[in-house]
Structures are given as C-alpha cells and as structure tokens.
Design a protein around this motif. Structure first.
Motif, PDB file in Angstrom:
ATOM      1  N   LYS A 140       0.843  -1.192   0.000  1.00  0.00           N
ATOM      2  CA  LYS A 140       0.000   0.000   0.000  1.00  0.00           C
ATOM      3  C   LYS A 140       0.881   1.246   0.000  1.00  0.00           C
ATOM      4  O   LYS A 140       1.947   1.272   0.604  1.00  0.00           O
ATOM      5  CB  LYS A 140      -0.932  -0.022   1.207  1.00  0.00           C
ATOM      6  N   SER A 179     -11.063  -0.768  -3.038  1.00  0.00           N
ATOM      7  CA  SER A 179     -11.231  -1.822  -2.040  1.00  0.00           C
ATOM      8  C   SER A 179     -10.320  -1.623  -0.838  1.00  0.00           C
ATOM      9  O   SER A 179     -10.525  -2.211   0.210  1.00  0.00           O
ATOM     10  CB  SER A 179     -10.951  -3.194  -2.667  1.00  0.00           C
ATOM     11  N   SER A 180      -9.287  -0.772  -0.986  1.00  0.00           N
ATOM     12  CA  SER A 180      -8.362  -0.496   0.111  1.00  0.00           C
ATOM     13  C   SER A 180      -7.621   0.789  -0.229  1.00  0.00           C
ATOM     14  O   SER A 180      -7.947   1.472  -1.203  1.00  0.00           O
ATOM     15  CB  SER A 180      -7.375  -1.650   0.289  1.00  0.00           C
ATOM     16  N   ASN A 181      -6.608   1.118   0.584  1.00  0.00           N
ATOM     17  CA  ASN A 181      -5.746   2.246   0.242  1.00  0.00           C
ATOM     18  C   ASN A 181      -5.107   2.001  -1.131  1.00  0.00           C
ATOM     19  O   ASN A 181      -5.036   0.867  -1.598  1.00  0.00           O
ATOM     20  CB  ASN A 181      -4.644   2.405   1.290  1.00  0.00           C
TER      21      ASN A 181
END
Length: 330
Positions: A249, A318-320
């Motif tokens: 990430k 869906s995320s960072n």
C-alpha cells in the motif's frame, strides 16, 4: 529520444534524520525476541489442521489459495497480525494478487523471465508470487515467512496444490521453506551473503551466492522491521543483474509504513534513484518525477546505483492505493 532523469522522492534536512513521512511515523511497542531461524521441510506439512482450497482468478490465470483457521494454527483469534508473534501470513493480502498480475505483465512486455532463475519470496504467506515463479520455470524458489506454523499449515500445502495441478514435470523448480526474522534468516538462506553489499564499492560481488529475483508483498507496513528487511535484500540480491519486486500500500495509515516511506528510506540509505515508467510503441521510456517534491541527485563516483521503477498503481476502492515497484541496479 528517451532520457533518464533522477529525482529524490522526498526532500529532508540533512541534520534532522527521519524516514520520509514524519506525520505517519509512530512509536511501536517493544516486541518479544523473534524465534530462531529454521528450515521447514516439505515433509513437515501439518496433517492436524484443516486446509481447504479455492480458486482465485488473476486476469485469466487461475491459482489455488488455501484457507486455514488462525485459531487452529496459532491459538489466536482471527486477527490480521499480532506484532512480533504472528505477522499476518495466514491472510491472503491484496498486494500478493497485485504482484502476480504485475509479474505476468512484466513477462508479457519482455521485462522479466523466471526461466532458470533463483527466486526468493519474503513474507510469503500463501506463496502465490513464488508459485507463479515455479510455473514460469524458475530453477529454485525459496519461500520465507516469519512463522514456521504458516509454512507447515498453509504455504507448503498451497505450493503442493498448485504445482501438482499445473506444473510441467520437466520444469519442476527446487522449492525450500525458511521461517524466521529478517534480521537472522540470512544465516540459513542458501544464496545469501553474510554481509551487505556496499553500493558504492567498485569491487566485484560473487553472483553465485545471490538471488536473481526477490519477491515481496505487503512486507513494509512496520517501520521498525524495514531496516532488517532492506539489510536482507542487500545480502540476497544478485549484483548487477538482480531485481526486487515489491507490492504494498502507498500508505499504511495508523502504523506509519508504506511504499513511499520505504523508498524514501532506501533513497537515503542506499543511493536510490526513482523513475516512472511508461510504454510508448513498445519502447520503454523513463520520464517525470515520482513526486512533485524532488531535487536532482548527483551520481558521480558511484560504482552501482539502485533504481526504483513504478510498475503499476492500483486504486480500485477496495483499500488504500496500492503499488508495485521494481528495484534494480543501474
């Protein structure tokens, strides 16, 4: 005409050392001493833990991912990680999938070949990137995870399931499994050196004792572990032809790590230069700074320089934001 221009990822004061993103840095609690490094044999696969398998589709490539219970394996509640005790190896993280997709793209673009190569996957968990290297005819693939239990209960069964399903008998890779902390695991890795490469040295380094490709996904979330990780890379990476593929990430909010923060540390510690890569009519072009805050870095007198190239960025909501980077010698 393609030109290569080098940039510093983050500007910082020379008399005030930091890791690049001060507002994300956090004090981490004192961790228990890590377990001693150990090689886990394929025959040590656990027969007492329930292992189930399901397919995962990666843009047309289907691999198998195992599933086990964290409580059954480690006696812990289902948790992403417990620092210093369990480092998340039983969970399939998005970065692992991003990395496999990026590796396929690199092969298709003629930028990578695993055939006959020695490969090391750090923080392997399910081991999907390493498994992909096996399927692409790597000569040796060594899997490392912090927890021996992860290797016995998940990694080894997952490697077996995928290779029995897909591997060609004439291209079977030698696979080995190693558990332990990054600060000590080099003592067991067959192709690791006892000391780190000096990037500014002009001396030749034996390529026989190094890995051609190092793979790692979601390994740079903890700032306290990053120096050991980087030290291990320098002990294991073939010079001058070795490469590292790093997926993670961009920022791990709340814990301080991230791809940009890790690269900032490498820039200051390892003479790193950074590129953004674009493809134009099949020609690789290096252009533009990665970050708007930059300054030119003098390379005069350096015998070897490690370069970081942004391979792909994933912003799927869906995320960072996630990234895959390639580190290589220039």
């Amino acid at each position: 005409m393609a030109t290569n221009t080098s940039f510093q990822l983050f500007s910082s004061s020379n008399d005030k050392p930091n890791l690049g993103l001060g507002f994300l840095e956090s004090s981490e609690p004192q961790l228990p001493p890590p377990p001693p490094p150990v090689e886990v044999l394929s025959s040590e696969v656990s027969s007492s833990v329930k292992y189930t398998v399901e397919p995962v589709n990666l843009d047309g490539l289907t691999l198998l991912k195992g599933r086990v219970s964290t409580k059954e394996v480690l006696g812990l509640p289902n948790s992403d990680l417990v620092p210093g005790i369990y480092e998340g190896g039983l969970k399939l993280w998005e970065g692992s999938l991003d990395l496999v997709k990026a590796l396929r793209s690199e092969i298709q673009n003629g930028c990578l070949s695993f055939e006959g190569k020695r490969v090391l996957e750090l923080g392997c968990g399910h081991g999907l990137p390493g498994i992909f290297a096996c399927l692409e005819s790597a000569a040796e693939v060594h899997f490392q995870d912090f927890n021996a239990e992860v290797l016995r209960c998940l990694t080894i069964p997952n490697v077996n399931a995928n290779l029995l399903e897909k591997a060609k008998p004439e291209t079977v890779s030698e696979v080995r499994f190693f558990a332990g902390d990054w600060g000590a695991i080099h003592q067991l890795l067959p192709h690791a050196r006892e000391s780190e490469i000096n990037l500014t040295s002009s001396s030749e380094h034996g390529q026989a004792s190094a890995y051609d490709v190092i793979l790692m996904a979601e390994t740079i979330y903890s700032i306290s572990a990053q120096r050991n990780l980087y030290g291990l890379i320098k002990k294991c990476m073939n010079q001058p032809n070795g490469v590292v593929y790093l997926a993670g990430k961009k920022h791990y909010f709340g814990v301080g790590g991230g791809t940009r923060q890790f690269l900032s540390m490498l820039e200051k510690e390892g003479n790193l230069i950074l590129y953004r890569r674009d493809y134009v009519s099949g020609t690789r072009i290096y252009s533009l700074p990665i970050d708007s805050q930059h300054c030119c870095k003098s390379l005069t007198g350096l015998a070897s320089v490690m370069a970081a190239t942004l391979v792909t960025e994933v912003a799927d909501g869906s995320s960072n934001v996630r990234e895959v980077w390639k580190l290589s010698y220039k």
